[in-house]
Design a protein around this motif. Structure first.
Motif, PDB file in Angstrom:
ATOM      1  N   ILE A 198       1.117  -1.269  -0.139  1.00 14.98           N
ATOM      2  CA  ILE A 198       0.315  -0.109   0.038  1.00 14.98           C
ATOM      3  C   ILE A 198       0.789   1.204   0.017  1.00 14.98           C
ATOM      4  CG2 ILE A 198      -1.881   1.295   1.940  1.00 14.98           C
ATOM      5  CD1 ILE A 198      -2.639  -1.181   2.893  1.00 14.98           C
ATOM      6  N   GLY A 199       2.122   1.514   1.115  1.00 16.07           N
ATOM      7  CA  GLY A 199       3.039   2.232   1.029  1.00 16.07           C
ATOM      8  C   GLY A 199       3.156   2.966  -0.217  1.00 16.07           C
ATOM      9  N   ALA A 200       4.243   1.465  -0.904  1.00 20.19           N
ATOM     10  CA  ALA A 200       4.843   2.069  -2.683  1.00 20.19           C
ATOM     11  C   ALA A 200       3.547   2.351  -3.452  1.00 20.19           C
ATOM     12  CB  ALA A 200       4.892   0.175  -2.835  1.00 20.19           C
ATOM     13  N   ALA A 201       2.351   1.380  -2.835  1.00 18.32           N
ATOM     14  CA  ALA A 201       1.300   2.183  -4.194  1.00 18.32           C
ATOM     15  C   ALA A 201       0.378   3.846  -4.213  1.00 18.32           C
ATOM     16  CB  ALA A 201      -0.251   1.690  -4.376  1.00 18.32           C
ATOM     17  N   ALA A 202       0.539   3.888  -2.989  1.00 26.68           N
ATOM     18  CA  ALA A 202       0.614   5.403  -2.677  1.00 26.68           C
ATOM     19  C   ALA A 202       1.322   6.442  -2.489  1.00 26.68           C
ATOM     20  CB  ALA A 202       0.123   5.257  -1.392  1.00 26.68           C
ATOM     21  N   GLN A 203       3.210   5.523  -2.662  1.00 28.06           N
ATOM     22  CA  GLN A 203       3.644   6.559  -2.664  1.00 28.06           C
ATOM     23  C   GLN A 203       4.365   7.313  -1.333  1.00 28.06           C
ATOM     24  OE1 GLN A 203       4.231   8.678  -6.508  1.00 28.06           O
ATOM     25  NE2 GLN A 203       4.978   7.063  -7.266  1.00 28.06           N
ATOM     26  N   ARG A 204       3.514   7.228  -0.302  1.00 32.10           N
ATOM     27  CA  ARG A 204       3.668   8.116   1.206  1.00 32.10           C
ATOM     28  C   ARG A 204       3.672   6.936   1.638  1.00 32.10           C
ATOM     29  NH1 ARG A 204      -2.198  10.874   1.237  1.00 32.10           N
ATOM     30  NH2 ARG A 204      -1.246  11.366  -0.530  1.00 32.10           N
ATOM     31  N   SER A 205       4.033   6.692   2.921  1.00 29.32           N
ATOM     32  CA  SER A 205       4.100   5.385   4.340  1.00 29.32           C
ATOM     33  C   SER A 205       3.028   5.859   4.989  1.00 29.32           C
ATOM     34  CB  SER A 205       5.028   6.928   5.340  1.00 29.32           C
ATOM     35  OG  SER A 205       5.457   5.666   6.821  1.00 29.32           O
ATOM     36  N   PRO A 206       2.486   4.244   5.331  1.00 28.72           N
ATOM     37  CA  PRO A 206       1.125   4.217   5.631  1.00 28.72           C
ATOM     38  C   PRO A 206       0.516   4.711   6.510  1.00 28.72           C
ATOM     39  CG  PRO A 206       2.319   1.930   5.632  1.00 28.72           C
ATOM     40  CD  PRO A 206       3.491   3.378   5.072  1.00 28.72           C
ATOM     41  N   ASP A 207       2.121   4.921   7.575  1.00 23.88           N
ATOM     42  CA  ASP A 207       1.866   6.024   9.030  1.00 23.88           C
ATOM     43  C   ASP A 207       1.019   7.832   8.104  1.00 23.88           C
ATOM     44  OD1 ASP A 207       2.907   3.918  10.989  1.00 23.88           O
ATOM     45  OD2 ASP A 207       4.777   4.656  10.521  1.00 23.88           O
ATOM     46  N   ALA A 208       1.720   8.079   7.669  1.00 22.13           N
ATOM     47  CA  ALA A 208       0.384   9.064   7.175  1.00 22.13           C
ATOM     48  C   ALA A 208      -0.626   8.903   6.405  1.00 22.13           C
ATOM     49  CB  ALA A 208       1.893   9.729   5.901  1.00 22.13           C
ATOM     50  N   ILE A 209      -1.074   7.925   6.172  1.00 20.89           N
ATOM     51  CA  ILE A 209      -2.393   7.677   5.612  1.00 20.89           C
ATOM     52  C   ILE A 209      -3.834   7.326   6.577  1.00 20.89           C
ATOM     53  CG2 ILE A 209      -4.483   6.132   4.395  1.00 20.89           C
ATOM     54  CD1 ILE A 209      -1.620   5.085   2.533  1.00 20.89           C
ATOM     55  N   ASN A 210      -5.010   8.121   6.474  1.00 24.02           N
ATOM     56  CA  ASN A 210      -5.164   7.658   7.400  1.00 24.02           C
ATOM     57  C   ASN A 210      -5.712   6.263   8.247  1.00 24.02           C
ATOM     58  OD1 ASN A 210      -9.067   7.292   9.124  1.00 24.02           O
ATOM     59  ND2 ASN A 210      -8.539   9.788   8.692  1.00 24.02           N
ATOM     60  N   PRO A 211      -6.001   6.242   9.648  1.00 19.44           N
ATOM     61  CA  PRO A 211      -5.992   4.837  10.369  1.00 19.44           C
ATOM     62  C   PRO A 211      -7.493   3.859   9.597  1.00 19.44           C
ATOM     63  CG  PRO A 211      -5.702   5.729  12.501  1.00 19.44           C
ATOM     64  CD  PRO A 211      -5.677   6.783  10.664  1.00 19.44           C
ATOM     65  N   VAL A 212      -8.336   4.889   9.287  1.00 20.77           N
ATOM     66  CA  VAL A 212     -10.239   4.035   9.171  1.00 20.77           C
ATOM     67  C   VAL A 212      -9.084   3.508   7.495  1.00 20.77           C
ATOM     68  CG1 VAL A 212     -11.966   4.621   8.439  1.00 20.77           C
ATOM     69  CG2 VAL A 212     -11.015   5.621  10.106  1.00 20.77           C
ATOM     70  N   LEU A 213      -9.009   4.842   6.559  1.00 20.62           N
ATOM     71  CA  LEU A 213      -8.805   4.253   5.121  1.00 20.62           C
ATOM     72  C   LEU A 213      -7.666   3.393   5.105  1.00 20.62           C
ATOM     73  CD1 LEU A 213      -8.285   8.128   3.688  1.00 20.62           C
ATOM     74  CD2 LEU A 213     -10.107   6.478   2.912  1.00 20.62           C
ATOM     75  N   LEU A 214      -6.757   3.475   5.782  1.00 20.91           N
ATOM     76  CA  LEU A 214      -6.106   2.739   5.832  1.00 20.91           C
ATOM     77  C   LEU A 214      -6.298   1.158   6.570  1.00 20.91           C
ATOM     78  CD1 LEU A 214      -2.866   1.559   5.373  1.00 20.91           C
ATOM     79  CD2 LEU A 214      -2.970   1.847   7.563  1.00 20.91           C
ATOM     80  N   ASP A 215      -7.400   0.848   6.781  1.00 20.83           N
ATOM     81  CA  ASP A 215      -7.918  -0.383   7.341  1.00 20.83           C
ATOM     82  C   ASP A 215      -8.983  -1.135   5.912  1.00 20.83           C
ATOM     83  OD1 ASP A 215      -6.682  -1.056   9.261  1.00 20.83           O
ATOM     84  OD2 ASP A 215      -8.167  -0.033  10.796  1.00 20.83           O
ATOM     85  N   LEU A 216      -9.416   0.083   5.295  1.00 22.32           N
ATOM     86  CA  LEU A 216     -10.181   0.136   4.159  1.00 22.32           C
ATOM     87  C   LEU A 216      -9.147  -0.461   3.226  1.00 22.32           C
ATOM     88  CD1 LEU A 216     -12.843   2.954   4.459  1.00 22.32           C
ATOM     89  CD2 LEU A 216     -13.228   0.285   3.363  1.00 22.32           C
ATOM     90  N   LEU A 217      -8.178   0.196   2.867  1.00 20.70           N
ATOM     91  CA  LEU A 217      -6.668  -0.175   1.621  1.00 20.70           C
ATOM     92  C   LEU A 217      -6.559  -2.064   2.187  1.00 20.70           C
ATOM     93  CD1 LEU A 217      -4.615   2.894   1.104  1.00 20.70           C
ATOM     94  CD2 LEU A 217      -6.552   1.879  -0.265  1.00 20.70           C
ATOM     95  N   ARG A 218      -6.387  -2.084   3.419  1.00 23.29           N
ATOM     96  CA  ARG A 218      -5.559  -3.194   3.183  1.00 23.29           C
ATOM     97  C   ARG A 218      -7.247  -4.663   3.458  1.00 23.29           C
ATOM     98  NH1 ARG A 218      -4.463  -1.330   9.312  1.00 23.29           N
ATOM     99  NH2 ARG A 218      -2.005  -0.990   9.459  1.00 23.29           N
ATOM    100  N   LEU A 219      -7.892  -3.696   3.444  1.00 17.49           N
ATOM    101  CA  LEU A 219      -8.977  -5.065   3.473  1.00 17.49           C
ATOM    102  C   LEU A 219      -9.763  -4.941   1.539  1.00 17.49           C
ATOM    103  CD1 LEU A 219     -11.527  -6.541   4.121  1.00 17.49           C
ATOM    104  CD2 LEU A 219     -12.819  -4.228   3.823  1.00 17.49           C
ATOM    105  N   GLY A 220      -9.462  -4.316   0.628  1.00 14.87           N
ATOM    106  CA  GLY A 220      -9.057  -4.030  -0.704  1.00 14.87           C
ATOM    107  C   GLY A 220      -9.015  -4.539  -1.011  1.00 14.87           C
ATOM    108  N   SER A 221      -7.095  -4.579  -0.749  1.00 15.62           N
ATOM    109  CA  SER A 221      -5.995  -4.891  -1.169  1.00 15.62           C
ATOM    110  C   SER A 221      -5.742  -6.381  -0.780  1.00 15.62           C
ATOM    111  CB  SER A 221      -4.827  -4.086  -1.091  1.00 15.62           C
ATOM    112  OG  SER A 221      -4.415  -4.563   0.196  1.00 15.62           O
ATOM    113  N   TYR A 222      -5.821  -7.017   0.045  1.00 17.44           N
ATOM    114  CA  TYR A 222      -5.971  -8.228   0.591  1.00 17.44           C
ATOM    115  C   TYR A 222      -6.736  -9.258  -0.501  1.00 17.44           C
ATOM    116  CZ  TYR A 222      -6.173 -12.867   2.846  1.00 17.44           C
ATOM    117  OH  TYR A 222      -6.426 -14.217   2.704  1.00 17.44           O
ATOM    118  N   GLN A 223      -7.932  -8.445  -1.048  1.00 18.61           N
ATOM    119  CA  GLN A 223      -8.923  -9.235  -1.866  1.00 18.61           C
ATOM    120  C   GLN A 223      -8.358  -9.438  -3.323  1.00 18.61           C
ATOM    121  OE1 GLN A 223     -13.172  -8.527  -1.604  1.00 18.61           O
ATOM    122  NE2 GLN A 223     -11.942  -6.444   0.044  1.00 18.61           N
TER     123      GLN A 223
END
Length: 220
Positions: free
Chosen positions: A83-108
């Motif tokens: 996710i960090g590579a695709a977003a070109q930013r650290s996961p820590d800089a992504i809103n936590p709720v958005l990050l959980d959504l991205l985790r859910l989508g990327s796992y699928q």
């Protein structure tokens, strides 16, 4: 007498605001548990069964929610790196709720047979419900970038070099925290060359077994 101001009316024939479709029960359950784990340090194996029971989710929906929840938690470090590579930013800089959504989508996208369009669209819709269209667009862009490649391709690019950091490489490619890979390597000792195979086995989805207990449950 002063009349209250009238609300602006949508012009006749004008476009209606988009009607957002929330997550289905299985994905919603997985998303809620992921948030509980991230925000409250909840234990997924305790939170998920209770939630499934509370919401009456059974059968294939329960199985899908279980796969999404436990699978996403199991490989969270790998997903965050991608996710960090695709977003070109650290996961820590992504809103936590958005990050959980991205985790859910990327796992699928990376580890299930869910259609890529369904994985992206359901996640983007929920991002729009949770936030706004701008951040939904961000989620859409990140997931579409991830979907252009498979897990092996992302891993080959992002993993530490195997020659200079063999434990880090094995840990990353097999979706394990480095400290766990190091503990396995220490336990293997002279057989440390088997580390990759051991981590690969540990990363496999656990099989479900049924036992027919005499006097309690018949084989049928």
């Amino acid at each position: 007498m002063t009349r209250p101001p009238r609300r602006p009316q949508r012009p006749a024939g004008g476009p209606r605001p988009p009607r957002r479709k929330p997550l289905d029960p299985a994905r919603r359950a997985a998303f809620d548990v992921l948030q509980a784990v991230s925000q409250r340090d909840a234990y997924a194996n305790l939170a998920l069964p209770a939630l499934l029971s509370e919401r009456g989710i059974t059968g294939r929906d329960a199985a899908f929610a279980t796969e999404l929840t436990y699978g996403t938690c199991r490989v969270r470090g790998l997903l965050d790196a991608i996710i960090g590579a695709a977003a070109q930013r650290s996961p820590d800089a992504i809103n936590p709720v958005l990050l959980d959504l991205l985790r859910l989508g990327s796992y699928q996208l990376l580890r299930t047979r869910v259609d890529a369009h369904a994985a992206v669209s359901t996640t983007v819709e929920q991002a729009a419900i949770e936030f706004d269209s701008a951040r939904a667009g961000f989620v859409n862009g990140v997931l579409r970038t991830i979907s252009t490649r498979d897990e092996a391709s992302w891993t080959a690019e992002l993993a530490p070099d195997a020659a200079t950091d063999p434990i880090g490489h094995a840990a990353f490619t097999r979706a394990h925290p480095r400290w766990i890979a190091q503990a396995f390597a220490d336990a293997l000792g002279p057989a440390a060359g088997e580390l990759d195979a051991v981590l690969a086995g540990d990363d496999e989805r656990p099989q479900v077994h049924l036992a027919a207990r005499p006097g309690v449950l018949t084989a049928a």
